[in-house]
Design a protein around this motif. Structure first.
Motif, PDB file in Angstrom:
ATOM      1  N   ILE A  46      32.299  40.192  49.804  1.00 33.70           N
ATOM      2  CA  ILE A  46      33.617  39.805  50.301  1.00 33.70           C
ATOM      3  C   ILE A  46      34.171  38.628  49.505  1.00 33.70           C
ATOM      4  CG2 ILE A  46      34.818  38.777  52.273  1.00 33.70           C
ATOM      5  CD1 ILE A  46      33.107  40.505  54.086  1.00 33.70           C
ATOM      6  N   LYS A  47      33.288  37.697  49.148  1.00 35.11           N
ATOM      7  CA  LYS A  47      33.736  36.561  48.348  1.00 35.11           C
ATOM      8  C   LYS A  47      34.307  37.027  47.007  1.00 35.11           C
ATOM      9  CE  LYS A  47      32.108  32.172  46.365  1.00 35.11           C
ATOM     10  NZ  LYS A  47      32.533  32.456  44.992  1.00 35.11           N
ATOM     11  N   THR A  48      33.632  37.974  46.378  1.00 35.37           N
ATOM     12  CA  THR A  48      34.107  38.492  45.097  1.00 35.37           C
ATOM     13  C   THR A  48      35.438  39.223  45.267  1.00 35.37           C
ATOM     14  OG1 THR A  48      31.834  38.764  44.295  1.00 35.37           O
ATOM     15  CG2 THR A  48      33.549  40.018  43.166  1.00 35.37           C
ATOM     16  N   LEU A  49      35.542  40.024  46.307  1.00 41.30           N
ATOM     17  CA  LEU A  49      36.772  40.771  46.532  1.00 41.30           C
ATOM     18  C   LEU A  49      37.946  39.854  46.859  1.00 41.30           C
ATOM     19  CD1 LEU A  49      35.407  43.814  48.552  1.00 41.30           C
ATOM     20  CD2 LEU A  49      36.385  43.862  46.262  1.00 41.30           C
ATOM     21  N   ASN A  50      37.660  38.725  47.447  1.00 38.06           N
ATOM     22  CA  ASN A  50      38.716  37.747  47.708  1.00 38.06           C
ATOM     23  C   ASN A  50      39.267  37.140  46.421  1.00 38.06           C
ATOM     24  OD1 ASN A  50      39.323  37.512  50.492  1.00 38.06           O
ATOM     25  ND2 ASN A  50      37.331  36.566  50.855  1.00 38.06           N
ATOM     26  N   GLU A  51      38.482  37.173  45.365  1.00 37.09           N
ATOM     27  CA  GLU A  51      38.859  36.493  44.125  1.00 37.09           C
ATOM     28  C   GLU A  51      39.498  37.416  43.093  1.00 37.09           C
ATOM     29  OE1 GLU A  51      35.077  34.923  43.076  1.00 37.09           O
ATOM     30  OE2 GLU A  51      35.183  33.220  44.467  1.00 37.09           O
TER      31      GLU A  51
END
Length: 453
Positions: A46-51
């Motif tokens: 999720i952190k990667t997809l947020n970026e």
């Protein structure tokens, strides 16, 4: 950004929160819920997809909404089609082009017949998840989780491969982005030129009659360029399922799901007080709602009150999927409910003649597989056209599961495919799809219906 405050129009008995946030759906019951065991990997994904950048922009979404407004008002026709469930393996040049070319062929027929512009939407670039009636299945005597689409687990019939993997969310993002990127590139290179329909060969020959029809359209209809709509958009719903899928961009106080232009709620997940409806009521994207025979007529207006409290024209597409034997008993009452409400003339009525017409067939090898009869699909679409006309309504679109590949998954049609033929080229990993010839036949039906009026 401040959370959205709900407006008036929430039906009695449905207690919605006073405010909406991208995560308020988490406090409501959820159907088809996804529960990952590997929480740390989920957090990392999720952190990667947020970026990473969004897949579509709010400007593109608003452009589609303006075109759907035309469909609601009877000035355009919505053609939506593609695979039941995409696989990551479909992210290939030829596969992408075959879908685009089929939609272009069909839209040419519809423009010629209806003399209206066609809004083209592809079930592509993110159609990786599928709801299932059962969370588990037994394969060769071994129990395992059901295949829920490449975004969640593997089709491989192995209990380990069927475990839900949050890393697949990231794979889905990149496959979606690559698919949409190539689609945009092909369209900008002139693939959608409405005056070159014979360049849209799908790799297997069209019947001579169809080639002749395309030639006639090309030479005699001088209005094709004026009536052609913008290039196809995509409906890669649920690419990024968590709160990060909503980005507050472009317009103050509006939230957009930037993983897709157009998302829809399934017939299994449209409960008024559940997670899907709670989530969808806060996003500015156009919204589809599958409407089947189990929806009471007195539920349809309260649902629209929640999803479209301001009665924005074209905001909601009602995708009806009754089955050819049930449409006459349900569609008229649903049309009447809308016509007697404040939502009259705001929705796009779209016929999905696929999902209510499934049946089992036995192949020549004795295997039982899912199929659909072209005659049943045709019957539901014909009835939808007639019922809308009889009730002073406008059927503004059709929604098909189809492919540009020369598959043998639905029986009937011009080739008169039988159950014995299904095993020849049955390649779907989920529901059966119309092949190119069958899809074009349906386009000719709709075109002929509107041509006669």
């Amino acid at each position: 950004m401040a959370p959205i405050t709900s407006g008036s129009g929430i039906p009695n008995g449905i207690h919605k929160p006073l405010t909406w946030t991208p995560s308020s759906w988490r406090d409501t019951p959820a159907k088809q819920e996804v529960i990952y065991e590997d929480k740390s990997r989920l957090t990392s994904t999720i952190k990667t997809l947020n970026e990473v950048p969004p897949i579509v922009s709010p400007y593109e979404i608003e452009n589609l909404k303006s075109q759907l407004k035309d469909c609601a008002e009877g000035n355009a026709f919505l053609l939506q089609g593609g695979d039941c469930a995409e696989l990551f393996d479909y992210c290939q040049m030829d596969t992408i082009e075959s879908k685009v070319k089929l939609v272009l062929q069909m839209s040419l027929i519809l423009i010629y017949g209806g003399r209206k512009k066609v809004v083209r939407v592809l079930r592509m670039a993110g159609q990786y998840a599928k709801p299932r009636s059962s969370p588990t299945e037994t394969v060769n005597g071994v129990s395992m989780q059901s295949f829920r689409g490449d975004i969640l687990n593997s089709f491989e019939a192995d209990p380990k491969a069927r475990e839900l993997d949050p890393g697949r969310l990231l794979e889905a993002y990149f496959h979606s982005a690559a698919t949409l990127n190539y689609t945009r590139s092909a369209l900008s290179s002139g693939i959608a030129d409405m005056h070159a329909p014979l360049d849209w060969s799908l790799g297997h020959p069209l019947r001579p009659k169809l080639v002749g029809t395309f030639s006639t359209m090309r030479t005699k209809d001088v209005h094709l360029h004026e009536l052609s709509a913008s290039p196809p958009t995509h409906t890669g719903a649920y690419i990024r399922k968590k709160s990060h899928s909503v980005a507050p961009l472009a317009v103050p106080e509006l939230y957009y799901n930037t993983s897709s232009h157009f998302l829809w709620i399934g017939d299994r997940t449209r409960q008024l007080d559940h997670a899907h409806v709670e989530y969808f009521r806060g996003i500015a994207n156009p919204i589809g709602v599958k409407v089947g025979p189990t929806m009471p007529a007195n539920d349809i207006v309260p649902l629209l009150d929640i999803l479209n409290p301001n009665c924005e024209v074209g905001k909601v597409v009602l995708i009806t999927r009754y089955g050819c034997a049930k449409i006459a008993a349900h569609l008229p009452t649903h049309i009447k409910a809308i016509q007697e409400s404040r939502h009259n003339n705001t929705v796009v009525w779209q016929c999905d003649p696929m999902h209510g017409n499934g049946r089992n067939a036995v192949t020549s090898s004795g295997k039982t597989i899912k199929t659909r009869s072209f005659d049943d699909v045709l019957s539901e679409l014909q009835q939808a056209l007639q019922i809308h006309r009889q009730h002073g309504s406008y059927l503004g679109g059709m929604h098909l599961e189809m492919t540009g590949d020369n598959v043998t998954e639905c029986i009937g049609g011009a080739e008169n495919l039988t159950e014995e033929d299904l095993s020849l080229r049955y390649t779907t990993f989920c529901d059966p799809r119309l092949n190119e010839k069958q899809a074009l036949e349906l386009a000719f039906l709709v075109a002929g219906f509107y041509r006669e009026t």
